[in-house]
Design an enzyme around this catalytic site. Structure first.
Site, PDB file in Angstrom:
ATOM      1  N   GLN A 154      30.181  37.649  20.502  1.00  0.00           N
ATOM      2  CA  GLN A 154      30.303  38.724  21.494  1.00  0.00           C
ATOM      3  C   GLN A 154      31.740  39.257  21.506  1.00  0.00           C
ATOM      4  OE1 GLN A 154      28.616  38.771  25.630  1.00  0.00           O
ATOM      5  NE2 GLN A 154      30.628  38.072  26.238  1.00  0.00           N
TER       6      GLN A 154
ATOM      7  N   HIS B  72      34.644  31.148  33.951  1.00  0.00           N
ATOM      8  CA  HIS B  72      34.968  32.500  34.433  1.00  0.00           C
ATOM      9  C   HIS B  72      36.329  32.510  35.137  1.00  0.00           C
ATOM     10  CE1 HIS B  72      30.416  32.595  34.612  1.00  0.00           C
ATOM     11  NE2 HIS B  72      30.666  33.662  33.889  1.00  0.00           N
TER      12      HIS B  72
HETATM   13  O1  PAF Z   1      29.438  37.345  28.749  1.00  0.00           O
HETATM   14  C1  PAF Z   1      28.782  37.857  29.690  1.00  0.00           C
HETATM   15  O2  PAF Z   1      28.713  37.318  30.804  1.00  0.00           O
HETATM   16  C2  PAF Z   1      28.060  39.172  29.469  1.00  0.00           C
HETATM   17  O3  PAF Z   1      27.615  39.279  28.155  1.00  0.00           O
HETATM   18  C3  PAF Z   1      28.913  40.397  29.848  1.00  0.00           C
HETATM   19  C4  PAF Z   1      30.148  40.524  28.979  1.00  0.00           C
HETATM   20  C5  PAF Z   1      29.329  40.313  31.312  1.00  0.00           C
HETATM   21  C6  PAF Z   1      28.083  41.679  29.672  1.00  0.00           C
HETATM   22  O4  PAF Z   1      26.938  41.682  30.463  1.00  0.00           O
END
Ligand code: PAF
Length: 254
Positions: free
Chosen positions: A151, A35
């Protein structure tokens, strides 16, 4: 300390009064170096950064998984403070779903493959919350990790399909020294499983065919769901004990 905002309308007012570019990093908290790579890139490319922390119930396949998801807000905010993040958005379920979950975003092609086959409804829940978050954030750029490659593809597709006025920026996967992709789920692996998990990225990078990779993973104690080549990547999902791991690597020559 970052300014913490929980009310969507309050953030939208604050954003309207803010000059310059805004980088947005949506997260479910339990932050790790993966992150923080998104956050650093957002900081480097924008005048301001907003990070959201919201554990989205609609993208979990099992309620128990949602309940077990680690909530570490104080630690997360401390990390974001150290990284110089100005704003953190921490809505609750009621604020995010005033429609009582009645509006949903559905994609009908990409979302049916790979992860979609094994996690029915997951992408619908993810796209729905990401659309809400992007509309609230009012960002110039939004940052997503390549670790969740499908995603990322879906979010890019949604932004294009719905003419969202935001650039979706892809950030390379962060790996530990042994090559294991960083994930909040790694914390649930035992030390022995942690060592074993390294095999996933090693095999994805190997010359072995997809079927052979799946066989080798299963022989080593994984329960493989898929190994596939799509979008110039080789992707896999496999269980190690009760932890589901996903990873992907760029296909050579792409
Ligand atoms: O990748 C993630 O942590 C989640 O899928 C997100 C993009 C925050 C959506 O809840």
């Amino acid at each position: 300390m970052p300014s913490i905002v929980s009310d969507p309308a309050a953030w939208q007012r604050q954003r309207a009064a803010l000059e310059g570019t805004l980088g947005f990093v949506p997260t479910m908290g339990n932050l790790h170096e993966g992150h923080m790579a998104l956050v650093r890139q957002a900081k480097a490319e924008n005048d301001h950064v907003l990070v959201s922390i919201f554990v989205n119930p609609t993208q979990f396949n099992q309620r128990a998984d949602y309940d077990a998801y680690l909530r570490t807000l104080a630690d997360d905010v401390a990390l974001l403070d150290k990284a110089g993040v100005e704003f953190v958005f921490t809505p609750d379920e009621k604020a995010m779903y005033p429609d009582n979950y009645e509006m949903q975003v559905q994609e009908t092609v990409l979302s049916q493959q790979l992860e979609g086959k094994f996690r029915p409804g997951h992408f619908q829940g993810m796209l729905t919350v990401v659309l809400k978050l992007l509309n609230i954030a009012g960002a110039t750029r939004a940052y997503f990790g390549e670790k969740d490659f499908q995603q990322l593809m879906l979010v890019k597709k949604m932004a294009q399909a719905f003419f969202l006025p935001v650039d979706i920026v892809a950030v390379p996967t962060v790996r530990g020294k042994n090559g294991l992709a960083l994930s909040s789920r790694n914390g649930r692996l035992s030390p022995a499983q942690h060592e074993q998990a390294v095999l996933l990225s090693q095999l994805l990078r190997s010359e072995a065919a997809n079927d052979a990779v799946a066989q080798k993973l299963d022989a080593a104690g994984f329960k493989t769901e898929y190994v596939a080549t799509e979008w110039g990547r080789r992707l896999a999902a496999a269980w190690l004990g009760d932890v589901r791991l996903i990873d992907n690597v760029k296909v050579q020559g792409e």
